[in-house]
Enzyme design. Structure first.
Site, mmCIF file in Angstrom:
data_model
loop_
_atom_site.group_PDB
_atom_site.id
_atom_site.type_symbol
_atom_site.label_atom_id
_atom_site.label_comp_id
_atom_site.label_asym_id
_atom_site.label_seq_id
_atom_site.Cartn_x
_atom_site.Cartn_y
_atom_site.Cartn_z
ATOM 1 N N HIS A 197 9.566 2.849 1.735
ATOM 2 C CA HIS A 197 8.664 1.807 1.228
ATOM 3 C C HIS A 197 7.830 2.463 0.124
ATOM 4 O O HIS A 197 7.551 3.660 0.185
ATOM 5 C CB HIS A 197 7.772 1.371 2.393
ATOM 6 C CG HIS A 197 6.898 0.192 2.119
ATOM 7 N ND1 HIS A 197 5.720 0.285 1.422
ATOM 8 C CD2 HIS A 197 7.022 -1.112 2.473
ATOM 9 C CE1 HIS A 197 5.153 -0.914 1.359
ATOM 10 N NE2 HIS A 197 5.923 -1.781 1.986
ATOM 11 N N ASP B 148 6.613 7.592 9.019
ATOM 12 C CA ASP B 148 6.090 6.263 8.721
ATOM 13 C C ASP B 148 6.634 5.330 9.808
ATOM 14 O O ASP B 148 7.814 4.981 9.817
ATOM 15 C CB ASP B 148 6.576 5.853 7.323
ATOM 16 C CG ASP B 148 6.289 4.390 7.007
ATOM 17 O OD1 ASP B 148 5.872 3.652 7.909
ATOM 18 O OD2 ASP B 148 6.511 3.997 5.848
ATOM 19 N N GLN C 219 7.590 0.290 10.970
ATOM 20 C CA GLN C 219 8.608 -0.648 11.471
ATOM 21 C C GLN C 219 9.214 -0.213 12.800
ATOM 22 O O GLN C 219 10.270 -0.723 13.178
ATOM 23 C CB GLN C 219 9.745 -0.800 10.441
ATOM 24 C CG GLN C 219 9.321 -1.389 9.111
ATOM 25 C CD GLN C 219 8.981 -2.876 9.172
ATOM 26 O OE1 GLN C 219 9.305 -3.559 10.144
ATOM 27 N NE2 GLN C 219 8.316 -3.373 8.155
ATOM 28 N N LYS D 111 1.480 -5.246 12.180
ATOM 29 C CA LYS D 111 2.917 -5.355 12.481
ATOM 30 C C LYS D 111 3.183 -5.188 13.983
ATOM 31 O O LYS D 111 4.304 -5.363 14.438
ATOM 32 C CB LYS D 111 3.706 -4.311 11.694
ATOM 33 C CG LYS D 111 3.624 -4.537 10.179
ATOM 34 C CD LYS D 111 4.593 -3.663 9.448
ATOM 35 C CE LYS D 111 4.256 -3.482 7.988
ATOM 36 N NZ LYS D 111 4.800 -4.541 7.136
ATOM 37 N N CYS E 176 9.276 -4.068 -1.422
ATOM 38 C CA CYS E 176 8.559 -2.817 -1.740
ATOM 39 C C CYS E 176 9.459 -1.596 -1.577
ATOM 40 O O CYS E 176 8.996 -0.520 -1.166
ATOM 41 C CB CYS E 176 7.296 -2.651 -0.893
ATOM 42 S SG CYS E 176 6.054 -3.877 -1.230
HETATM 43 N N1 PLP Z 1 6.089 1.511 5.438
HETATM 44 C C1 PLP Z 1 6.988 0.599 5.822
HETATM 45 C C2 PLP Z 1 8.328 1.054 6.325
HETATM 46 C C3 PLP Z 1 6.666 -0.748 5.784
HETATM 47 O O1 PLP Z 1 7.553 -1.661 6.176
HETATM 48 C C4 PLP Z 1 5.388 -1.137 5.310
HETATM 49 C C5 PLP Z 1 5.050 -2.558 5.181
HETATM 50 O O2 PLP Z 1 5.888 -3.423 5.127
HETATM 51 C C6 PLP Z 1 4.487 -0.148 4.936
HETATM 52 C C7 PLP Z 1 4.872 1.164 5.000
HETATM 53 C C8 PLP Z 1 3.124 -0.489 4.444
HETATM 54 O O3 PLP Z 1 2.380 -1.112 5.450
HETATM 55 P P1 PLP Z 1 0.951 -1.731 5.136
HETATM 56 O O4 PLP Z 1 1.123 -2.639 3.965
HETATM 57 O O5 PLP Z 1 0.593 -2.456 6.393
HETATM 58 O O6 PLP Z 1 0.039 -0.593 4.847
#
Ligand code: PLP
Length: 408
Positions: free
Chosen positions: A125, A202, A205, A228, A366
């Site tokens: 992401h 990270d 998900q 999430k 993203c």
């Molecule tokens: N990393 C992953 C794999 C994600 O799917 C997301 C959000 O969709 C993020 C990071 C960023 O999360 P946030 O926007 O809640 O900070």
């Protein structure tokens, strides 16, 4: 923790948003990768906080401040238990995954020297790419990446070659938000450690789908977002090993993160407060504590098995539509179905699905490097949660067929 029975109707009944209609259609919410819906227990907890407990924390001697502080710290313990951290002070409240990764990039980044390397992957992401590029530009670091394979898995065979004596940190997604790939975290972390490389996972998900145990995985950092995992927006947590967090300087200065301040200098507070400058999202933290307690009441094996069934069923059904290409066919995959239909723009499909009550996400999610890899501008992504049903998948497939007929 009391185990909650896995009765889909009882689960759905806990989510007010899911009871709605979009025009004459029942709402089918398949945008869980972006954010989950909230169970009533979380909504009620926020309501109770603002009605009866609202006060600033840590600095007050009065009744409400004490209640609020106790509940905020209790939430930290809930998260500690949820991810099985050794200490509650290894849990730092953040505004979400993005904030947690930026904290590590900035604070761990100050410990790095020109020429040091950060290893990420092509699957990340943007929030696990850009913070590293920013600190790399500032400090003269090199950002390298593990490449993606055609089936949506990463080419981890290249890990040995890409890890050098200069690789100080490996940062990767536990689960890909655009392809659903589940990375073999434990094995990769072990390899990185044998090279003396620290690892940030990270977990944006993963925690909503399966059990994540930071001590078992042995990751050095783990970032996730509350919204999430059935909690409020604007709150999340960063886990870090105690010794590493102690070694890192804070990057945000302000109230609560200090022990003493004079006009000449500041002595920082201890963990976790050192990294929590200013008034935090108190209600959010308490709501997140409630959300993870609620989620911990389920049997994760049942959740995973049910979501796997949803994904297999949806995959099988979507393949009956002419011109469908599925992106992301990893052997180990979470309940995310990314696809395109030949000759049709994802945005048009998304719009026609929405007109039939179906919420999916369209675009690059993203993850522009993933889209570049496949030479596409974006996909249509249906992401399932354990409150979804096969009947909803039938509605989705029928709506999709209708949309295709209208556009072709
Ligand atoms: N990393 C992953 C794999 C994600 O799917 C997301 C959000 O969709 C993020 C990071 C960023 O999360 P946030 O926007 O809640 O900070």
């Amino acid at each position: 923790m009391v185990e909650t029975s896995f009765d889909i109707e009882l689960i759905r009944a806990q989510f007010p948003t899911l009871q709605q209609k979009v025009g004459k259609y029942p709402l089918v919410y398949f945008d869980n990768g972006a954010t989950s819906q909230k169970p009533k227990v979380v909504i009620d907890r926020l309501d109770q906080y603002y009605k009866l407990e609202n006060a600033n924390i840590h600095r007050g001697v009065h009744y409400l401040s004490q209640i609020s502080t106790d509940n905020y710290e209790k939430a930290r313990k809930s998260i500690q238990a949820f991810i099985n951290a050794k200490h509650d002070h290894e849990v730092i409240f953040t505004s979400g995954t993005t904030d947690g990764i930026n904290l590590v990039a900035q604070c761990f980044g100050t410990l790095l020297e020109k020429g040091d390397e950060i290893l990420i992957t092509e699957l990340e992401h943007h929030s696990n790419i850009v913070p590293w590029q920013m600190i790399a530009a500032e400090k003269g670091l090199l950002v390298k990446y593990i490449p993606l394979l055609e089936n949506g898995e990463l080419d981890w065979d290249q890990l040995d070659e890409l890890l050098t004596e200069k690789t100080k940190l490996l940062a990767f997604a536990h689960v890909s938000n655009s392809l659903g790939t589940i990375n073999p975290a434990k094995e990769i972390i072990k390899k990185a450690h044998s090279n003396g490389t620290k690892v940030l996972l990270d977990a944006a998900q993963s925690l909503q789908h399966f059990k994540v145990d930071v001590q078992d995985l042995d990751c050095d950092f783990l970032a996730f977002s509350g919204h999430k995992v059935f909690g409020p927006t604007g709150i999340g947590a960063l886990y870090g090993k105690e010794d590493l967090l102690n070694e890192m300087p804070p990057y945000k200065g302000g109230g609560d993160m200090i022990k003493t301040v004079s006009m000449e200098k500041t002595e920082y507070n201890e963990l976790p407060f050192k990294f929590e400058a200013g008034t935090p999202h108190i209600a959010g933290a308490i709501g997140l504590g409630t959300a993870v307690d609620w989620l911990s009441g389920f049997n994760y094996n049942e959740i995973q098995q049910y979501e796997d069934e949803l994904l297999s069923y949806a995959t099988e059904q979507i393949k009956t539509i002419d011109g469908v290409t599925i992106y992301g066919e990893a052997k180990n995959k979470s309940s995310i179905l990314s696809f395109l239909i030949e000759g049709l723009h994802p945005y048009d499909i998304g719009t026609l699905l929405n007109q039939q009550g179906i919420a999916v996400r369209t675009g690059h999610h993203c993850t522009q490097p993933v889209m570049d890899h496949f030479g596409i501008p974006g996909t249509i992504r249906a992401s399932f949660c354990f409150y979804n049903t096969k009947e909803e998948i039938d509605l989705f497939i029928n709506a999709l067929k209708k949309a295709v007929d209208m556009l072709k």
